[in-house]
Design a protein around this motif. Structure first.
Motif, PDB file in Angstrom:
ATOM      1  N   THR A  38      13.238  -7.184   4.778  1.00  0.00           N
ATOM      2  CA  THR A  38      12.782  -7.524   3.434  1.00  0.00           C
ATOM      3  C   THR A  38      12.345  -8.980   3.402  1.00  0.00           C
ATOM      4  O   THR A  38      13.063  -9.872   3.831  1.00  0.00           O
ATOM      5  N   TYR A  69       5.546  -2.924  -6.223  1.00  0.00           N
ATOM      6  CA  TYR A  69       5.855  -3.698  -5.022  1.00  0.00           C
ATOM      7  C   TYR A  69       5.433  -2.913  -3.787  1.00  0.00           C
ATOM      8  O   TYR A  69       5.511  -1.685  -3.754  1.00  0.00           O
ATOM      9  N   GLN A  70       5.015  -3.658  -2.755  1.00  0.00           N
ATOM     10  CA  GLN A  70       4.632  -3.023  -1.499  1.00  0.00           C
ATOM     11  C   GLN A  70       5.859  -2.903  -0.603  1.00  0.00           C
ATOM     12  O   GLN A  70       6.655  -3.837  -0.495  1.00  0.00           O
ATOM     13  N   TYR A  71       5.999  -1.746   0.036  1.00  0.00           N
ATOM     14  CA  TYR A  71       7.112  -1.485   0.940  1.00  0.00           C
ATOM     15  C   TYR A  71       6.578  -1.023   2.282  1.00  0.00           C
ATOM     16  O   TYR A  71       5.466  -0.509   2.387  1.00  0.00           O
ATOM     17  N   TYR A  93      11.714  -1.376   3.708  1.00  0.00           N
ATOM     18  CA  TYR A  93      11.894  -2.766   3.323  1.00  0.00           C
ATOM     19  C   TYR A  93      10.745  -3.202   2.434  1.00  0.00           C
ATOM     20  O   TYR A  93       9.602  -2.775   2.641  1.00  0.00           O
ATOM     21  N   ARG A  94      11.031  -4.081   1.499  1.00  0.00           N
ATOM     22  CA  ARG A  94       9.991  -4.613   0.621  1.00  0.00           C
ATOM     23  C   ARG A  94       9.212  -5.689   1.376  1.00  0.00           C
ATOM     24  O   ARG A  94       9.797  -6.595   1.967  1.00  0.00           O
ATOM     25  N   CYS A  95       7.882  -5.591   1.317  1.00  0.00           N
ATOM     26  CA  CYS A  95       7.015  -6.552   1.996  1.00  0.00           C
ATOM     27  C   CYS A  95       6.666  -7.699   1.044  1.00  0.00           C
ATOM     28  O   CYS A  95       6.172  -7.461  -0.042  1.00  0.00           O
ATOM     29  N   TYR A  96       6.912  -8.906   1.439  1.00  0.00           N
ATOM     30  CA  TYR A  96       6.410 -10.095   0.740  1.00  0.00           C
ATOM     31  C   TYR A  96       6.602 -11.294   1.617  1.00  0.00           C
ATOM     32  O   TYR A  96       7.180 -11.242   2.664  1.00  0.00           O
TER      33      TYR A  96
END
Length: 96
Positions: A38, A69-71, A93-96
């Motif tokens: 994440t 949100y992008q995952y 997992y969350r992408c950022y």
């Protein structure tokens, strides 16, 4: 017989608690398992060494959830020190 079992269990718990404390009595986390990705931008592949082998996480897809949100969905595998590859399923997992 029950008192003896309870005494053994209490002794084992005391030893485990003592081992989980670092210098000065502070607790510390032992790194194990695959890395939490994440916030790491959803890499296409990520590896880390832990538990006597190597954790391999391979991106299988990216998607946008209902919360906007992008995952990233990852196939997780564990390569033992003997070279055996063990499938550990998938993680998101969350992408950022």
């Amino acid at each position: 017989m029950r008192i003896r079992t309870a005494t053994k269990a209490a002794s084992a718990l005391a030893v485990a608690c003592a081992l989980s404390l670092g210098p000065g009595g502070s607790a510390f986390a032992v790194a194990s398992g695959p890395t939490n990705l994440t916030g790491k931008g959803c890499p296409s592949i990520y590896t880390n060494s832990a538990d006597g082998g190597t954790w391999i996480q391979t991106l299988t897809k990216k998607f946008i959830a209902g919360n906007s949100y992008q995952y990233g969905s990852y196939k997780v595998a564990f390569r033992t020190s003997a070279g055996t590859l063990v499938n550990e399923g998938t993680k998101e997992y969350r992408c950022y």
